[in-house]
Design an enzyme around this catalytic site. Structure first.
Site, short mmCIF file in Angstrom:
data_model
loop_
_atom_site.label_atom_id
_atom_site.label_comp_id
_atom_site.label_asym_id
_atom_site.label_seq_id
_atom_site.Cartn_x
_atom_site.Cartn_y
_atom_site.Cartn_z
N THR A 180 0.89 -1.16 0.00
CA THR A 180 0.00 0.00 0.00
C THR A 180 0.92 1.20 0.00
OG1 THR A 180 -1.93 -0.91 1.15
CG2 THR A 180 -1.46 1.36 1.62
N ARG A 208 -13.45 -7.53 -2.62
CA ARG A 208 -12.92 -7.34 -1.26
C ARG A 208 -12.43 -5.89 -1.11
NH1 ARG A 208 -7.67 -5.65 0.84
NH2 ARG A 208 -7.38 -6.62 2.87
N GLY A 210 -10.35 -3.37 1.49
CA GLY A 210 -9.46 -3.41 2.65
C GLY A 210 -9.63 -2.20 3.56
N ASP A 211 -8.62 -1.99 4.37
CA ASP A 211 -8.66 -0.91 5.37
C ASP A 211 -8.29 0.46 4.82
OD1 ASP A 211 -5.98 -2.19 5.07
OD2 ASP A 211 -5.42 -0.40 6.19
N THR A 231 -0.90 0.51 6.96
CA THR A 231 -0.64 -0.54 5.98
C THR A 231 -0.52 -1.87 6.71
OG1 THR A 231 1.01 -1.39 4.42
CG2 THR A 231 1.83 0.12 6.08
N GLY A 232 -0.65 -2.95 5.96
CA GLY A 232 -0.56 -4.28 6.57
C GLY A 232 -1.77 -5.12 6.19
N GLY A 234 -5.19 -5.92 5.94
CA GLY A 234 -6.33 -5.03 6.04
C GLY A 234 -7.39 -5.46 7.04
N1 ASP Z 1 -3.78 -2.78 3.96
C1 ASP Z 1 -3.85 -3.14 2.57
C2 ASP Z 1 -5.10 -3.93 2.34
O1 ASP Z 1 -5.39 -4.80 3.12
C3 ASP Z 1 -2.67 -3.91 2.11
C4 ASP Z 1 -1.35 -3.46 2.66
O2 ASP Z 1 -1.23 -2.41 3.24
O3 ASP Z 1 -0.38 -4.18 2.52
O4 ASP Z 1 -5.75 -3.73 1.36
#
Ligand code: ASP
Length: 316
Positions: A180, A208, A210-211, A231-232, A234
């Site tokens: 992200t 889907r 995400g966050d 990030t991470g 989601g």
């Molecule tokens: N947070 C993002 C998502 O889940 C992906 C990421 O940040 O790696 O869409």
């Protein structure tokens, strides 16, 4: 003489596991981070707003095929790109978000247009596309977004799907790779802003979300606390309402930005639950970059001469 107001920008290019691809392209990643930081900081230096600074920084990363946002987005289980983005400003807490976006070159700019020019806060799918066409935002053919690296990752998963004995669906296959991009900034007027943009998780089910585009989770800004981009994984960020929780700890418990980020990312989230990373800035120009993963691509520059680019954890 009046004291000069602090300026700050922090950007991230995703937190997650390490990979050969990152090592092989380390210089490219570092150059991309630098370019984004400089683009945002230049706007702040010239007296521009935090909103314009975070947008400019994120656009650089969306246009860079190495990062999972805009061009270079992860492919979903159908081999297509669906992107999410959000932006928020801290003075009046206006925000704009878009989800399941296709063919928009810079989803962050569409999110900004939603914030600035509509009475809505969140547009998704076909309605967002219809709005984008109306305001003449730059579009690209689907092929523009798909890089060799992401296509290879998709093909590998496809192979696994066809060779797995129980023929589970693509989106059921374990895919830890994600990414992200995001930016937070503080401008001369003391306003903070945050922006986050993503192609989401590799191999995700079509539809889907995400966050990253969820206000309070992957993106949040409030002048008297902080601006946060996350990030991470989601679903894990959504469970923990990461960005708002950091702001609330500052507001209601008086924690500093660094303490609040550490409390949420390193203590409340258990490391074995998944990857979480955040960047933040407060109204005094303090910055924080906290993650529990093997790496978080990140860069920062402030008027009190803090500056850097890192990918892995810094040795203490
Ligand atoms: N947070 C993002 C998502 O889940 C992906 C990421 O940040 O790696 O869409």
């Amino acid at each position: 003489m009046a004291k000069k107001k602090p300026l700050a920008i922090v950007i991230h290019g995703g937190a997650g596991p390490d990979s050969d691809h990152i090592h092989e392209n380390r210089k490219g990643y570092e150059d991309g981070i630098k370019e984004a930081v400089e683009a945002g900081y230049k706007i702040l230096e010239e007296g521009g707003s935090a909103v314009d600074a975070v947008e400019a920084a994120v656009i650089k990363l969306e246009n860079n095929p190495l990062f999972n946002a805009g061009r270079g987005s992860a492919l979903n289980a159908n081999g297509e790109v669906e992107m999410d983005a959000a932006i928020m400003r801290g003075d009046d807490q206006a925000s704009g978000a878009v989800a399941l976006i296709r063919n928009i070159r810079n989803p962050v700019s569409l999110a900004k247009a939603v914030m600035m020019n509509t009475k809505y806060r969140f547009l998704g799918d076909m309605g967002a596309l219809e709005y984008a066409k109306k305001i003449d935002i730059r579009m690209e053919p689907s092929s523009y977004f798909i890089t060799e690296h992401q296509f290879d990752a998709f093909s590998k998963k496809r192979q696994e799907e066809f060779t797995s004995s129980d023929r589970i669906g693509m989106d059921q296959l374990n895919a830890r790779m994600h990414g992200t991009v995001g930016a937070v900034a503080l401008d001369r007027d003391g306003n903070v802003a945050a922006a986050t943009s993503t192609g989401g998780t590799e191999n995700k089910k079509m539809g889907r979300i995400g966050d990253s585009c969820v206000i309070g989770v992957g993106c949040y800004a409030k002048n008297n606390t902080c601006a946060i981009s996350g990030t991470g994984d989601g679903e894990l960020l959504i469970k923990n309402i990461i960005a708002y929780d950091i702001s609330a700890l500052m507001e209601y418990k008086g924690l500093t930005l660094q303490q609040a980020c550490e409390e949420v990312v390193l203590k409340r989230v258990k490391k074995d639950e998944g990857d979480v990373g955040v960047i933040g800035v407060d109204g005094d120009g303090n910055i924080a970059l906290v993650f529990n993963s093997e790496r978080m691509h990140r860069g920062w520059k402030t008027s009190n001469r803090q500056q850097g680019i890192e990918i892995y954890a810094t040795k203490k």
